[in-house]
Design a protein around this motif. Sequence first.
Motif, PDB file in Angstrom:
ATOM      1  N   ARG A 409       0.901  -1.336   0.072  1.00 58.77           N
ATOM      2  CA  ARG A 409      -0.061  -0.001  -0.139  1.00 58.77           C
ATOM      3  C   ARG A 409       0.759   1.203   0.121  1.00 58.77           C
ATOM      4  N   ARG A 410       0.293   2.654  -0.355  1.00 52.42           N
ATOM      5  CA  ARG A 410       1.054   3.595  -0.519  1.00 52.42           C
ATOM      6  C   ARG A 410       1.315   4.165   1.054  1.00 52.42           C
ATOM      7  N   ASP A 411       0.296   3.752   1.742  1.00 54.24           N
ATOM      8  CA  ASP A 411       0.540   4.399   3.179  1.00 54.24           C
ATOM      9  C   ASP A 411       1.628   3.464   4.206  1.00 54.24           C
ATOM     10  N   TYR A 414       7.342   3.632   0.477  1.00 55.64           N
ATOM     11  CA  TYR A 414       7.331   4.477  -0.773  1.00 55.64           C
ATOM     12  C   TYR A 414       7.450   3.380  -1.924  1.00 55.64           C
ATOM     13  N   GLY A 416       5.474   1.007  -2.466  1.00 54.76           N
ATOM     14  CA  GLY A 416       3.890   0.793  -2.611  1.00 54.76           C
ATOM     15  C   GLY A 416       3.381   2.140  -3.285  1.00 54.76           C
ATOM     16  N   LEU A 417       3.729   3.361  -2.827  1.00 51.47           N
ATOM     17  CA  LEU A 417       3.365   4.623  -3.417  1.00 51.47           C
ATOM     18  C   LEU A 417       3.696   4.659  -4.722  1.00 51.47           C
ATOM     19  N   ASP A 420       1.705   2.493  -6.892  1.00 53.70           N
ATOM     20  CA  ASP A 420       0.208   2.879  -7.177  1.00 53.70           C
ATOM     21  C   ASP A 420       0.049   4.143  -8.106  1.00 53.70           C
ATOM     22  N   ASP A 421       1.110   4.844  -7.953  1.00 45.52           N
ATOM     23  CA  ASP A 421       1.196   6.030  -8.764  1.00 45.52           C
ATOM     24  C   ASP A 421       1.067   5.669 -10.379  1.00 45.52           C
ATOM     25  N   ARG A 437       5.516  13.452  -2.793  1.00 47.29           N
ATOM     26  CA  ARG A 437       4.622  12.424  -3.501  1.00 47.29           C
ATOM     27  C   ARG A 437       3.755  11.636  -2.344  1.00 47.29           C
ATOM     28  N   SER A 438       4.403  11.805  -0.999  1.00 47.78           N
ATOM     29  CA  SER A 438       3.502  10.888  -0.234  1.00 47.78           C
ATOM     30  C   SER A 438       2.518  11.740   0.868  1.00 47.78           C
ATOM     31  N   GLU A 557      -8.900   1.164   0.925  1.00 48.76           N
ATOM     32  CA  GLU A 557      -7.828   0.218   0.612  1.00 48.76           C
ATOM     33  C   GLU A 557      -8.125  -1.085   0.984  1.00 48.76           C
ATOM     34  N   GLN A 591      -7.648   2.231  -4.565  1.00 48.35           N
ATOM     35  CA  GLN A 591      -6.830   2.256  -5.959  1.00 48.35           C
ATOM     36  C   GLN A 591      -7.815   3.013  -7.105  1.00 48.35           C
TER      37      GLN A 591
END
Length: 614
Positions: A409-411, A414, A416-417, A420-421, A437-438, A557, A591
Amino acid sequence: MLVDEFDVAVVGGGHAGIESALACARMGAKTVMFVLNADSIGQMSCNPAIGGIAKGIVVREIDALGGEMGKAIDSVGIQFKMLNTRKGKAVWSPRAQADKKLYREYMKRVCENQENLYIKQDEVVDIIVEKDRVVAVKTKLGLEYRVRAVVVTTGTFLNGTIYIGDKTFPAGRAWEPRSEGLSDFYKRHGFPLLRFKTGTPARLDRRTIDFSVLEIAPGDDPPPKFSFWTEPVGTYWFPKGKKQINCWITYTTPKTHEIIRKNLHRTALYGGLIKGIGPRYCPSIEDKVVKFGDKDRHQVFLEPEGWDTIEIYPNGLSTSLPEEIQWELYRSIPGLEKVELIRPAYAIEYDVVSPTELYPTLETKRIRGLFHAGNFNGTTGYEEAAGQGILAGINAALRAFGKEPIYLRRDESYIGLMVDDLTTKGVLEPYRLFTSRSECRLYLRQDNAIFRLSKLGYELGLLNVDQYKLIKELKKEVENWIEFYKSQKVAIAVGSDVRSYSPTQLLTSERSIDDLKTYGFEVPHHPFVKEEVEIELRYEPYMERERKLNEKLKKLEDVKIPEEIDYDKVPGITKEAKEKLKRFRPLTVGQASRIDGITPATITSLLAFLGKLD
């Protein structure tokens, strides 16, 4: 001709390919790595450096998952720095210059000695698919290998073309052959190919540089380390009698800019030869001069490429000018008036596949068992490539074993971030990571990566029992100290008043955790524990605010979208939204919410359809 069977094939031996192949093999998958040149595994094509803003955090995350990049740079680094130290520790990030020859030798040695990993010097020219599933790869030598999964990490090699002024030639890296066959495979299966561009500066002969007029840029003392498992980095591993190598700083001049403007039409980009899109955040010197015309100088870092080489990397001077103009340009810079060029600068254009073709597991949506990682997904940087590589490798091994994939996950990272991006927004230009970006940058720090991701690394078999036991013990110690400090108060006289303060309140910007001793408090002895306790206590009010905000995001999520969902049957969403959801095929409602054009009303309708609307 069928010659062998493997669980996973990894195409490429760069930074993404290495982490992919090692992850697969360490998870027990019989893995084959195909490389165009077995001596180029781990080659640093551009700047021989690891880390940087956000990038250094990714290296720590790779390390927490059981990857190799952090150990490698700790072993062969020649200068180490912690960046952003004037700001809060939430955005600190390590960076190191590497001896590029030793880095390549280190990675080659690790890959060669990894159980379950087999290296083949051959080019994969086709991937065999049956019923939308990978079943084999074919090579240039006419051999066929049966596989259950494939990770493609071709970097800049797929249909790569090098430009030096008006001179062009096919290559994946300077004077190395490009990969061609796979482009036909992707066109045949309907994947949209994009053309991206990047570049690298000339390499300079250090014997011809006047260092007396340059500003020295030393490393940190003591030097920070990347891998949690490296002993505290010091001079113990440097060659006998040597210390960290200095870098140097110089600047372009008005004369430099005049030379560039006069010859813009001779660059590959401005002359019209290159059609690909270049990286906004790592532009060529001609891009800087054109786009920042009001600046009369640009900073240049002169960075050594190793202990025993005379080559210097001039960070900030990438160009695609003709070589004779490059000589003139470089010699217009202070300290470089008599410089000799060992290798010319060049630009390179190459094929990438849009990352919106991927699930967040980095598996393609069109073909089961086919994964992409690295520059081939439209990113830049060794670290971004390696972060994708370890995730793709993990999921390729899981696919080969018939197990459920994982995604980050993006949370929680990095990596995952970034993924996801890439998979929800796609790329219009080469992608680069930044802490900005986070939404969770107070939590996603370089210091706590080992706590965030080591449990997953252990469950996947990439960290062993003893390693995970140590991490759990340290985490428990951190938690105990935090709990202790939160339960304590101390009376302090302020003028004529006596006020009660908690240790957390005493940790101001002027006071460190060691200053608590003056108020009668003990402090942790273990340096890592002490740092973690201080950061957690100092940032607690801010992280709590961030946590509450991200709890709302996390709920989305956790809502999975069935793979077989028919968006045409979801009432209350527009035709445009349905088309986007069909194209991106998000795995979770979270997402889906980040896809451009997907409105809160669409998410509400989707939640209602899934029976998850509270």
